[in-house]
Design an enzyme around this catalytic site. Sequence first.
Site, PDB file in Angstrom:
ATOM      1  N   GLU A  58       2.596   2.991   0.277  1.00 38.20           N
ATOM      2  CA  GLU A  58       1.269   2.859   0.924  1.00 38.20           C
ATOM      3  C   GLU A  58       1.119   1.532   1.362  1.00 38.20           C
ATOM      4  O   GLU A  58       0.927   0.647   0.531  1.00 38.20           O
ATOM      5  CB  GLU A  58       0.060   3.446   0.101  1.00 38.20           C
ATOM      6  CG  GLU A  58      -1.041   3.675   0.611  1.00 38.20           C
ATOM      7  CD  GLU A  58      -1.854   2.460   0.621  1.00 38.20           C
ATOM      8  OE1 GLU A  58      -1.769   1.757   1.774  1.00 38.20           O
ATOM      9  OE2 GLU A  58      -2.951   2.527  -0.119  1.00 38.20           O
TER      10      GLU A  58
ATOM     11  N   CYS B 129      -7.617  -0.812   1.014  1.00 38.68           N
ATOM     12  CA  CYS B 129      -6.727  -0.235   2.100  1.00 38.68           C
ATOM     13  C   CYS B 129      -7.275   0.431   2.999  1.00 38.68           C
ATOM     14  O   CYS B 129      -6.672   0.460   4.217  1.00 38.68           O
ATOM     15  CB  CYS B 129      -5.506   0.444   1.368  1.00 38.68           C
ATOM     16  SG  CYS B 129      -4.845   0.213  -0.376  1.00 38.68           S
TER      17      CYS B 129
ATOM     18  N   GLU C 143      -3.186  -5.924  11.166  1.00 38.45           N
ATOM     19  CA  GLU C 143      -3.999  -5.646   9.911  1.00 38.45           C
ATOM     20  C   GLU C 143      -4.259  -7.274   9.652  1.00 38.45           C
ATOM     21  O   GLU C 143      -3.304  -7.994   9.406  1.00 38.45           O
ATOM     22  CB  GLU C 143      -3.441  -5.093   8.798  1.00 38.45           C
ATOM     23  CG  GLU C 143      -4.415  -4.818   7.599  1.00 38.45           C
ATOM     24  CD  GLU C 143      -4.088  -4.078   6.442  1.00 38.45           C
ATOM     25  OE1 GLU C 143      -2.735  -3.555   6.603  1.00 38.45           O
ATOM     26  OE2 GLU C 143      -4.880  -4.110   5.499  1.00 38.45           O
TER      27      GLU C 143
END
Lengths: 505, 505
Positions: A265, A302, A389
């Site tokens: 992830e 996240c 990100e």
Amino acid sequence: MDITGKQIINGTYVAEGKDSFNSFNVSLDKTIDTMFFEATDEEIDYAVNSAFFAFQTYHNTSHPERSQFLRAIAGEIEALGDVLLETASSETGLGLERLRGERQRTMNQLNAFAKYIDDGSWVKPIIDPADPDRKPLPKPDLRQMQIPLGPIGVFGSSNFPLAFSVAGGDTAAALAAGCPVVFKAHPAHPITCEMVATAILKAIEKTKMPAGVFSLIQGKSNRVGGSLVKHPLIKAIAFTGSYRGGKALFDLAAQRPEPIPVYAEMGSVNPVIVLSALIKEKGEATAKQFAGSITLGAGQFCTNPGLIVLKEGSETNTFLQHLAAELSATQPMTLLTRDISKSYLDGIQKQRSVKGVTPLTAEPKEKVTSHLLSVKASDALKNHAVLEEVFGPSSVAVISNSMEELKSFCATLEGQLTATLLGTEEELLEATELIDVLVSKVGRLIINGFPTGVEVSPAMVHGGPFPATTDSRSTSVGITAIYRFTRPVCFQNFPQALLPRELRG
Amino acid sequence: MDITGKQIINGTYVAEGKDSFNSFNVSLDKTIDTMFFEATDEEIDYAVNSAFFAFQTYHNTSHPERSQFLRAIAGEIEALGDVLLETASSETGLGLERLRGERQRTMNQLNAFAKYIDDGSWVKPIIDPADPDRKPLPKPDLRQMQIPLGPIGVFGSSNFPLAFSVAGGDTAAALAAGCPVVFKAHPAHPITCEMVATAILKAIEKTKMPAGVFSLIQGKSNRVGGSLVKHPLIKAIAFTGSYRGGKALFDLAAQRPEPIPVYAEMGSVNPVIVLSALIKEKGEATAKQFAGSITLGAGQFCTNPGLIVLKEGSETNTFLQHLAAELSATQPMTLLTRDISKSYLDGIQKQRSVKGVTPLTAEPKEKVTSHLLSVKASDALKNHAVLEEVFGPSSVAVISNSMEELKSFCATLEGQLTATLLGTEEELLEATELIDVLVSKVGRLIINGFPTGVEVSPAMVHGGPFPATTDSRSTSVGITAIYRFTRPVCFQNFPQALLPRELRG
């Protein structure tokens, strides 16, 4: 309690290596004396071999025995007391209340898996009885169930030092499935890791599990993780962290003589699409909520919303002004590590320097504050850097000149953990095509809410298409995470006495 | 019907390339005039783009619409009549009766998927209702279902020209899931492929599906398959064939900028462990059945038993003599292609030359006959070549000097589609450790039966650990194969009107 800084392997403390690193108190910005020894390749081999031998008995333990073990781990974590929270807070900069909640969540996860596996039906038994009279050939008796894969390598994340670390979701899911775990401690909270590992050790002793069912290895270098992934007896990897880290482990695993599944992830920018009528109606209130989601946990989730997609117009300008004001009014924050703070500040500077980008908050200084930038969709597509990100409490607003351009922009997005759509009832009913585009990009799509706050519930999907994860077919939050560590086996024509107990009768 | 030798893309016949190859009548051992054009990279791009555009409407078709489509394909295949069977027989050397059965199986598979998806519950809806009163925060409404991945690349096998080819299990599963298919025809039966593709074309027209939902591309070179796997809009690969072919596609897929799942079923040696008391009791009858399994379909099943594991003793010698006699008495056979015949004969010669190997059947000549060899376990472990799959009607007997050595030998086996254990009731009850070892190696474990003959039923697992497949977490036979082409998505806080119909209410 005494912290040894050693690996905990097969119930013993070992440290044969010479390389070491220190823990760091990020709140006080100073090194902690406790030294940790990097696991040697021999130690990693010892840990995985112990896991393999433990697997021979562990996968044959009964479901109630295993759930007792999981509940015991939860109990021993609680028994560590508040010193665990204080330690985790000093190593991560996260507040005590947040960590108290996270500890509860960690225990809840362990207990939820314990409850799920208790009666054995989780192995999904399928029974096709024999039909000796079938023509042209008799039909044999066929029975299927899920069995555990074997020893699993788990890598914890820096941003959840309890819930996605040593005894976090991945470990709980693997142990519940019947798989031993070799856990690679996160170097940003090694003391916390050792403390939780000792809790697991106590649970192993109390419930008489094989000692090798859990081992902890420490390390700051890539070698330690790489050796774990490459070990031939490791049968799957679970990871939560950065794209760079997750993709490197995925590549190593795919290149093994026997490739293995990697569930990494790796986070995402979690776009929030804000439709115009809504912010015309209640832009100020929405901006307030939005700022709360961006800065929650210092933006270190996240699912933090790092991208806002809007259509140009005066209501958009007003909304972004409100949002910038809200963000500018927040206090400076402490991020998880010095490196993360540095990456955050560098990332903001890099985004501000992209052609066409308008900063809506003040120039970043030494301290970590919340940031907002804006850019036209056409400029963003020309320079992808602004869409990458930046881990921390910032967001980039992408302005489209029409609904068509907004939709096209969304169609170019990479895979995401989440996307969010904010709009009035009327706007949403007209947005079905946009929703179709967004569904194809995400693991979870939220309407008129915010992506932060991941429920641990059966319908949750914490996953999504690459590069949000390396395997979109699963979730790392929620009970179904257990099936990442199993595979189906069919038993044909077995006498009752030889069938696994889940398939008898 | 007229065979064009062209690609069938988006409802049209195209062939812009210069490279071509001919079909081959393997029964008559001569080239067929019909020429086939290798798909160019532009054609592959056209096929995948068409699939991507078709996906936009196809994934939103209703489940009854999709099942009607699948049933129509089955109907159109039947409507092709016996010329399909005759063509497949000439291209593959398989008998008409076998192919009649395979056609029925192909239609049954399509109809079974049609039935499975009809009421929509196959998407596994999970509904967690909202709880506005929950403390400390309200719980949002969360709903999960499976959605299709997107365009799928499917590679057919040579040994099932209907059931694992153009409209075979993988295509049926992908289309049922809502995924368009670009099918890479097998160069060993290109006419059969084109015929079945025209049946799908008719079904597309009759049920008004988007033209790009299925395309057929032809090719003999690795380039064609490689370009398909590397195309960025392809979201998963299904393959049945050799280890070399499957592993090459797996590696390509893992190296893509966006890695994708590869479900490659690559065959195995399917060990059969024969315990001593059983063959003392009924060695001759067992040898007869065993020979039937080895030579079924000229030994060209993925589950063909290529390895026999026994304990030394006079009953073993007698059993192997019986088995060798049975195999020697079979007629010469026609294999699927000239290359496969050559590989088979070369493979037998290679195995016979391994140190310690005793041939139990006559020296191979030009024709393909059935073979049996024997080797001590200790010698086999020293030379792995004798344990590698030789595709065709042969088997290698590995003799252990004790039950302990037999168990250790089984523990060294690679992943297998199946293993089989033959023994008396008493022997089996004492073999629990051996069974535990075997379960860890296989997708299916058979007791007192034979691995050939794969039931299409809910409990079937046609899969297994690497290198039998590249993904042990699934099966390529049976209804659950559909979930290889889906992923879960969570819809949070959706108004009823915007929810997918499967999640309303």
